[in-house]
Design a protein around this motif. Structure first.
Motif, PDB file in Angstrom:
ATOM      1  N   THR A  56       0.804  -1.217   0.000  1.00  0.00           N
ATOM      2  CA  THR A  56       0.000   0.000   0.000  1.00  0.00           C
ATOM      3  C   THR A  56       0.838   1.269   0.000  1.00  0.00           C
ATOM      4  O   THR A  56       0.412   2.289  -0.551  1.00  0.00           O
ATOM      5  N   ASP A  57       2.040   1.233   0.608  1.00  0.00           N
ATOM      6  CA  ASP A  57       2.834   2.452   0.783  1.00  0.00           C
ATOM      7  C   ASP A  57       4.014   2.570  -0.168  1.00  0.00           C
ATOM      8  O   ASP A  57       4.693   3.599  -0.163  1.00  0.00           O
ATOM      9  N   THR A  58       4.306   1.534  -0.943  1.00  0.00           N
ATOM     10  CA  THR A  58       5.447   1.584  -1.869  1.00  0.00           C
ATOM     11  C   THR A  58       4.997   1.096  -3.245  1.00  0.00           C
ATOM     12  O   THR A  58       3.860   0.672  -3.439  1.00  0.00           O
ATOM     13  N   ASP A  59       5.925   1.134  -4.161  1.00  0.00           N
ATOM     14  CA  ASP A  59       5.631   0.714  -5.534  1.00  0.00           C
ATOM     15  C   ASP A  59       6.247  -0.650  -5.840  1.00  0.00           C
ATOM     16  O   ASP A  59       6.791  -0.868  -6.928  1.00  0.00           O
ATOM     17  N   VAL A  60       6.183  -1.565  -4.882  1.00  0.00           N
ATOM     18  CA  VAL A  60       6.647  -2.925  -5.156  1.00  0.00           C
ATOM     19  C   VAL A  60       5.768  -3.566  -6.222  1.00  0.00           C
ATOM     20  O   VAL A  60       4.622  -3.170  -6.433  1.00  0.00           O
ATOM     21  N   ASP A  61       6.327  -4.558  -6.899  1.00  0.00           N
ATOM     22  CA  ASP A  61       5.564  -5.310  -7.897  1.00  0.00           C
ATOM     23  C   ASP A  61       4.887  -6.526  -7.284  1.00  0.00           C
ATOM     24  O   ASP A  61       3.803  -6.929  -7.717  1.00  0.00           O
ATOM     25  N   ALA A  62       5.556  -7.121  -6.283  1.00  0.00           N
ATOM     26  CA  ALA A  62       5.043  -8.355  -5.690  1.00  0.00           C
ATOM     27  C   ALA A  62       5.619  -8.531  -4.301  1.00  0.00           C
ATOM     28  O   ALA A  62       6.661  -7.960  -3.955  1.00  0.00           O
ATOM     29  N   VAL A  63       4.956  -9.327  -3.496  1.00  0.00           N
ATOM     30  CA  VAL A  63       5.490  -9.734  -2.204  1.00  0.00           C
ATOM     31  C   VAL A  63       5.355 -11.246  -2.082  1.00  0.00           C
ATOM     32  O   VAL A  63       4.464 -11.857  -2.682  1.00  0.00           O
ATOM     33  N   LEU A  64       6.253 -11.816  -1.302  1.00  0.00           N
ATOM     34  CA  LEU A  64       6.231 -13.252  -1.018  1.00  0.00           C
ATOM     35  C   LEU A  64       5.784 -13.436   0.422  1.00  0.00           C
ATOM     36  O   LEU A  64       6.455 -12.992   1.356  1.00  0.00           O
ATOM     37  N   CYS A  65       4.652 -14.075   0.609  1.00  0.00           N
ATOM     38  CA  CYS A  65       4.081 -14.301   1.933  1.00  0.00           C
ATOM     39  C   CYS A  65       4.164 -15.791   2.250  1.00  0.00           C
ATOM     40  O   CYS A  65       3.535 -16.613   1.576  1.00  0.00           O
ATOM     41  N   ALA A  66       4.925 -16.132   3.278  1.00  0.00           N
ATOM     42  CA  ALA A  66       5.139 -17.543   3.614  1.00  0.00           C
ATOM     43  C   ALA A  66       4.321 -17.952   4.825  1.00  0.00           C
ATOM     44  O   ALA A  66       4.413 -17.328   5.886  1.00  0.00           O
ATOM     45  N   GLY A  67       3.507 -18.973   4.661  1.00  0.00           N
ATOM     46  CA  GLY A  67       2.801 -19.592   5.768  1.00  0.00           C
ATOM     47  C   GLY A  67       1.558 -18.908   6.274  1.00  0.00           C
ATOM     48  O   GLY A  67       0.873 -19.424   7.152  1.00  0.00           O
ATOM     49  N   ARG A  68       1.230 -17.728   5.692  1.00  0.00           N
ATOM     50  CA  ARG A  68       0.101 -16.975   6.226  1.00  0.00           C
ATOM     51  C   ARG A  68      -1.113 -16.991   5.303  1.00  0.00           C
ATOM     52  O   ARG A  68      -2.067 -16.271   5.527  1.00  0.00           O
ATOM     53  N   TYR A  69      -1.066 -17.832   4.260  1.00  0.00           N
ATOM     54  CA  TYR A  69      -2.285 -18.041   3.472  1.00  0.00           C
ATOM     55  C   TYR A  69      -2.321 -19.493   3.043  1.00  0.00           C
ATOM     56  O   TYR A  69      -1.926 -19.871   1.951  1.00  0.00           O
ATOM     57  N   THR A  70      -2.799 -20.302   3.978  1.00  0.00           N
ATOM     58  CA  THR A  70      -2.847 -21.747   3.806  1.00  0.00           C
ATOM     59  C   THR A  70      -4.184 -22.261   4.302  1.00  0.00           C
ATOM     60  O   THR A  70      -5.002 -21.509   4.836  1.00  0.00           O
ATOM     61  N   LEU A  71      -4.395 -23.547   4.164  1.00  0.00           N
ATOM     62  CA  LEU A  71      -5.623 -24.144   4.690  1.00  0.00           C
ATOM     63  C   LEU A  71      -5.716 -24.027   6.209  1.00  0.00           C
ATOM     64  O   LEU A  71      -6.800 -24.108   6.775  1.00  0.00           O
ATOM     65  N   LEU A  72      -4.574 -23.828   6.870  1.00  0.00           N
ATOM     66  CA  LEU A  72      -4.571 -23.708   8.320  1.00  0.00           C
ATOM     67  C   LEU A  72      -4.461 -22.274   8.814  1.00  0.00           C
ATOM     68  O   LEU A  72      -4.696 -22.007   9.998  1.00  0.00           O
ATOM     69  N   ASP A  73      -4.102 -21.351   7.959  1.00  0.00           N
ATOM     70  CA  ASP A  73      -3.876 -19.964   8.380  1.00  0.00           C
ATOM     71  C   ASP A  73      -4.242 -19.035   7.235  1.00  0.00           C
ATOM     72  O   ASP A  73      -3.530 -18.963   6.230  1.00  0.00           O
ATOM     73  N   GLN A  74      -5.336 -18.311   7.396  1.00  0.00           N
ATOM     74  CA  GLN A  74      -5.764 -17.368   6.355  1.00  0.00           C
ATOM     75  C   GLN A  74      -5.609 -15.918   6.814  1.00  0.00           C
ATOM     76  O   GLN A  74      -6.332 -15.021   6.384  1.00  0.00           O
ATOM     77  N   SER A  75      -4.631 -15.647   7.677  1.00  0.00           N
ATOM     78  CA  SER A  75      -4.482 -14.294   8.216  1.00  0.00           C
ATOM     79  C   SER A  75      -4.167 -13.267   7.141  1.00  0.00           C
ATOM     80  O   SER A  75      -4.437 -12.075   7.323  1.00  0.00           O
ATOM     81  N   ALA A  76      -3.634 -13.683   5.996  1.00  0.00           N
ATOM     82  CA  ALA A  76      -3.352 -12.733   4.912  1.00  0.00           C
ATOM     83  C   ALA A  76      -4.622 -12.123   4.346  1.00  0.00           C
ATOM     84  O   ALA A  76      -4.563 -11.091   3.661  1.00  0.00           O
ATOM     85  N   LEU A  77      -5.764 -12.737   4.618  1.00  0.00           N
ATOM     86  CA  LEU A  77      -7.035 -12.185   4.134  1.00  0.00           C
ATOM     87  C   LEU A  77      -7.423 -10.901   4.857  1.00  0.00           C
ATOM     88  O   LEU A  77      -8.243 -10.127   4.363  1.00  0.00           O
ATOM     89  N   GLN A  78      -6.847 -10.678   6.025  1.00  0.00           N
ATOM     90  CA  GLN A  78      -7.238  -9.531   6.823  1.00  0.00           C
ATOM     91  C   GLN A  78      -6.714  -8.221   6.259  1.00  0.00           C
ATOM     92  O   GLN A  78      -7.396  -7.193   6.328  1.00  0.00           O
ATOM     93  N   ASP A  79      -5.489  -8.236   5.728  1.00  0.00           N
ATOM     94  CA  ASP A  79      -4.893  -6.983   5.294  1.00  0.00           C
ATOM     95  C   ASP A  79      -4.138  -7.112   3.974  1.00  0.00           C
ATOM     96  O   ASP A  79      -4.360  -6.333   3.043  1.00  0.00           O
TER      97      ASP A  79
END
Length: 341
Positions: free
Chosen positions: A196-219
């Motif tokens: 949201t604050d920079t002009d990155v093209d992509a981010v790599l999120c490890a372990g926070r969007y899985t069948l056991l952890d969907q916390s990436a859905l929050q933000d």
């Protein structure tokens, strides 16, 4: 989903573009930590055969980092890809840890890699550190460029990462040294700030969007979608529990708590009742969200690389997601892919 092309060759994997960068990635990517001796030693021939099997399975996105095996991952991946046309694959590496010679002897197992302690890692998110890290990575890879560079685990270095490291990556992209930039972490708060604050093209999120952890859905995922940024998902098996749930399995690199083991076992029973391995469901789940461009999977053998591709390509009908929801194993609001993936 088709699994074979003409002549019995695997069907091409879907290709997506990272943000607005124009950098393509296959939906299934290869994470090269395991071939650098993550948890246990991996020999040169086995590592080379693993990368070869990933290539033969259609994978054309490869991710590495200096941290992985004290540079061993970059050396091995570079050697395995060196004979391939450079424009035929996408390669990412990371910055934030500089490798310095170390003569203390012994093995460096503190960070999980079974490699001799010839070097030690030093955090450095300064602009100079970013440039030095990338130059050293190119030397180890034996290649003239990488496509995507990610700030690696800047959790305890937030101010320097945003004030110094990120602008350095922007400069490298402007100069054409790299084509895409971003950050890779095991948390979502800072990654959400990056999208949201920079002009990155992509981010790599490890372990926070899985069948056991969907916390990436929050933000993170809503922010990335709104900003037109891509999310690469790593750790879809949560370091092992979703690949093979059993006593002794690991979750986020430590012994899985009993409640999560029981949940994973219930998930396995639900998916297998419909003829779908839990591994297949875990690999396909992240693609329900439109911001997800690729999923990274690590492998330490040719068999594991081939299995990952086979599981990704296997059919996962909508009934699987419905069964998980009915058993309260998947939140009602979690988006899921269609049966075609």
């Amino acid at each position: 989903m088709a699994t074979e092309g003409t002549g019995g060759a695997p069907a091409a994997l879907p290709v997506r573009t990272l943000g607005r960068s124009g950098v393509p990635v296959t939906a299934l990517g290869f994470g090269a930590a395991a071939v650098a001796g993550l948890y246990e030693e991996v020999g040169e021939e086995q590592a080379a055969a693993t990368v070869e099997a990933a290539w033969d399975a259609g994978i054309r996105y490869f991710d590495t980092a200096p941290h992985y095996g004290l540079g061993l991952s970059e050396r091995r991946l570079g050697a395995a890809l060196r004979t391939r046309p450079r424009d035929s694959y996408t390669l990412s590496t990371k910055v934030g840890r500089l490798l310095e010679p170390y003569d203390g002897g012994g093995d460096d197992l503190a960070d999980g890699f079974a490699v001799p302690a010839t070097h030690r890692r030093r955090w450095d998110f300064s602009a100079d550190g970013v440039r030095r890290s990338l130059e050293a990575s190119l030397t180890r890879l034996g290649l003239d460029r990488v496509d995507l560079v990610l700030l690696h685990d800047p959790d305890g270095h937030e101010r320097q990462a945003f004030d110094e490291a990120y602008p350095a990556l922007e400069d490298l992209r402007t100069q054409g040294v790299v084509r895409a930039i971003g950050a890779g972490m095991n948390q979502t708060r800072m990654l959400a700030r990056f999208v949201t604050d920079t002009d990155v093209d992509a981010v790599l999120c490890a372990g926070r969007y899985t069948l056991l952890d969907q916390s990436a859905l929050q933000d993170l995922l809503p922010g990335a979608e709104a900003a037109g940024k891509s999310v690469i998902v790593g750790g879809v098996f949560n370091s092992g529990l979703l690949a093979a749930p059993a006593p002794g399995a690991t979750y986020d690199y430590t012994a899985a708590p009993g409640r999560l083991l029981r949940r994973a076992l219930r998930m396995r029973d639900a998916t297998e009742a419909l003829g779908v391995p839990l591994r297949a469901a875990a690999l396909r789940f992240p693609f329900g969200h439109p911001a997800v461009a690729a999923v990274l999977v690590g492998a330490r053998s040719a068999a594991e690389a081939g299995d990952a591709a086979a599981q990704y390509r296997g059919p996962v009908p909508g009934a699987v997601w419905q069964a998980l929801r009915e058993r309260d194993l998947l939140p009602p609001g979690a988006p899921t892919p269609g049966s075609a993936g």
